[in-house]
Design an enzyme around this catalytic site. Structure first.
Site, short mmCIF file in Angstrom:
data_model
loop_
_atom_site.label_atom_id
_atom_site.label_comp_id
_atom_site.label_asym_id
_atom_site.label_seq_id
_atom_site.Cartn_x
_atom_site.Cartn_y
_atom_site.Cartn_z
N LYS A 54 0.80 -1.22 0.00
CA LYS A 54 0.00 0.00 0.00
C LYS A 54 0.83 1.28 0.00
O LYS A 54 0.37 2.33 -0.44
CB LYS A 54 -0.93 0.00 1.22
N SER A 79 -8.65 -0.64 6.74
CA SER A 79 -8.58 -1.63 7.82
C SER A 79 -7.19 -1.71 8.42
O SER A 79 -6.99 -2.34 9.44
CB SER A 79 -8.99 -3.02 7.30
N GLU A 205 -9.64 -13.87 -4.00
CA GLU A 205 -10.28 -13.29 -2.83
C GLU A 205 -10.78 -14.38 -1.89
O GLU A 205 -10.83 -15.56 -2.26
CB GLU A 205 -11.43 -12.37 -3.25
N GLY A 209 -15.90 -13.46 0.87
CA GLY A 209 -16.00 -12.15 0.23
C GLY A 209 -15.82 -12.25 -1.26
O GLY A 209 -14.84 -11.73 -1.82
N ASP A 211 -17.33 -10.90 -3.81
CA ASP A 211 -17.97 -9.86 -4.62
C ASP A 211 -17.22 -9.63 -5.93
O ASP A 211 -17.83 -9.34 -6.96
CB ASP A 211 -18.05 -8.56 -3.83
N SER A 305 1.16 -9.72 -0.61
CA SER A 305 0.77 -8.32 -0.45
C SER A 305 1.17 -7.67 0.86
O SER A 305 1.39 -6.45 0.92
CB SER A 305 -0.75 -8.17 -0.65
#
Length: 328
Positions: A54, A79, A205, A209, A211, A305
């Site tokens: 990030k 988060s 994913e 979750g 989606d 990640s």
């Protein structure tokens, strides 16, 4: 609608973050390769500043602020990993930062965010809308909102991880990337399509979750309730408009894995590669393990990640997994 970034933006981001973001190592393991029958290259963003990829997108975005934006400050919601990335980037650039974080965020992530000098505003992730809170703070305090994934500069910054990976190891047959809101996956797709055109790009994913998978198959962004999964970095409720556009165009497939598979991957990372990886950071590798029979002989990139997990939580997950249970 904001224009989606291109690979040229990834290249520009690489220049901006040079000397600030780490060029993280790529690890390999003969044991893992032998077990899976393929050649894996692990891009270790768990060893990035703030412990996750990030920082790339956050620093790229904040470095583009004008003087007025820098004086007023930035607000973000996260988060944990985007929170830390924005907080550190703001500290480096002298920008005041306010971060909206869930009350149940890992203690280490909250402590690190505050340690970088950011003000933390807590909320209930199951009952309140973090995006609404962020927009309200931006409007009332004159702050610039930098969301964790649906922002062209954030996406471009995240794409630099894949750019570095392919520049170091050469063309890939497949690339596996964790998927929450889609910032890392969409940035990775931009870089991979340019630098390794024949590479198949896979998003991964948590099962709870899905989606992204449902959105990918239906052709429209699907919204879900906050999923219950140990992959806290992927507890997003929907893809972004920008990230979905890139993912739908450039990504080949999306997969899901169970929490138990994430813990199994955590154990291999710790025991074989000797690195600590948080559950979200294990999504890509867990999918490669599940699909190994169909990928024999391939050169596979795996984006690891992040590694931000409380050590007590890390120990509890590995201990519980030996008995077949994965605590939430």
């Amino acid at each position: 609608m904001t224009t989606p970034p291109t690979y040229a933006d990834v290249g520009d981001a690489a220049v901006r973050i040079a000397g600030h973001a780490h060029r993280t190592p790529v690890l390999t393991s003969r044991r893992v390769d032998a077990e899976l029958g393929a050649t894996l290259f692990f891009k270790c963003e768990n060893l990035q500043r703030t412990g996750a990829f990030k920082f790339r997108g956050a620093f790229n975005a904040l470095s583009r602020f004008d003087g007025e934006q820098r004086r007023a400050g930035v607000v973000a919601y996260s988060s944990g990993n985007h929170a830390q990335a924005i907080a550190l980037s703001a500290h480096i650039l002298g920008i005041p930062a306010t971060i909206v974080m869930p009350r149940d965020a890992p203690a280490s992530k909250v402590a690190a965010t505050r340690g970088y000098g950011a003000a933390v505003v807590e909320y209930d992730r199951y009952a309140q809308d973090r995006e609404e809170i962020g927009r309200t703070l931006a409007a009332t305090r004159g702050l610039t909102l930098v969301p964790p994934y649906d922002h062209p500069d954030v996406i471009a910054g995240q794409g630099t991880a894949t750019k570095e990976l392919i520049e170091e190891v050469g063309p890939l047959d497949a690339l596996f990337v964790c998927l929450g809101g889609g910032g890392l996956l969409s940035g990775a797709a931009l870089a991979a399509r340019e630098l390794s055109p024949n590479c198949r790009i896979h998003g991964v994913e948590p099962e709870a979750g899905d989606d992204g998978l449902r959105s990918f198959r239906s052709g429209t962004v699907v919204h879900i309730d906050t999923p219950a999964t140990i992959a806290d970095g992927a507890q997003t409720q929907h893809l972004g408009a920008l990230t979905f556009e890139i993912i739908r165009r450039e990504v080949d497939d999306i997969h899901t894995v169970s929490d138990a598979e994430l813990v199994a991957a955590m154990r291999i990372f710790a025991s074989t590669l000797k690195i600590v990886v948080e559950p979200t950071g294990c999504l890509a590798f867990a999918a490669v393990r599940r699909l190994a029979a169909t990928m024999a002989g391939q050169r596979i990139g795996v984006l690891v990640s992040g590694g931000n997990i409380d050590l007590d939580r890390f120990t509890a997950l590995l201990t519980a997994s030996s008995g077949g249970l994965v605590p939430h």
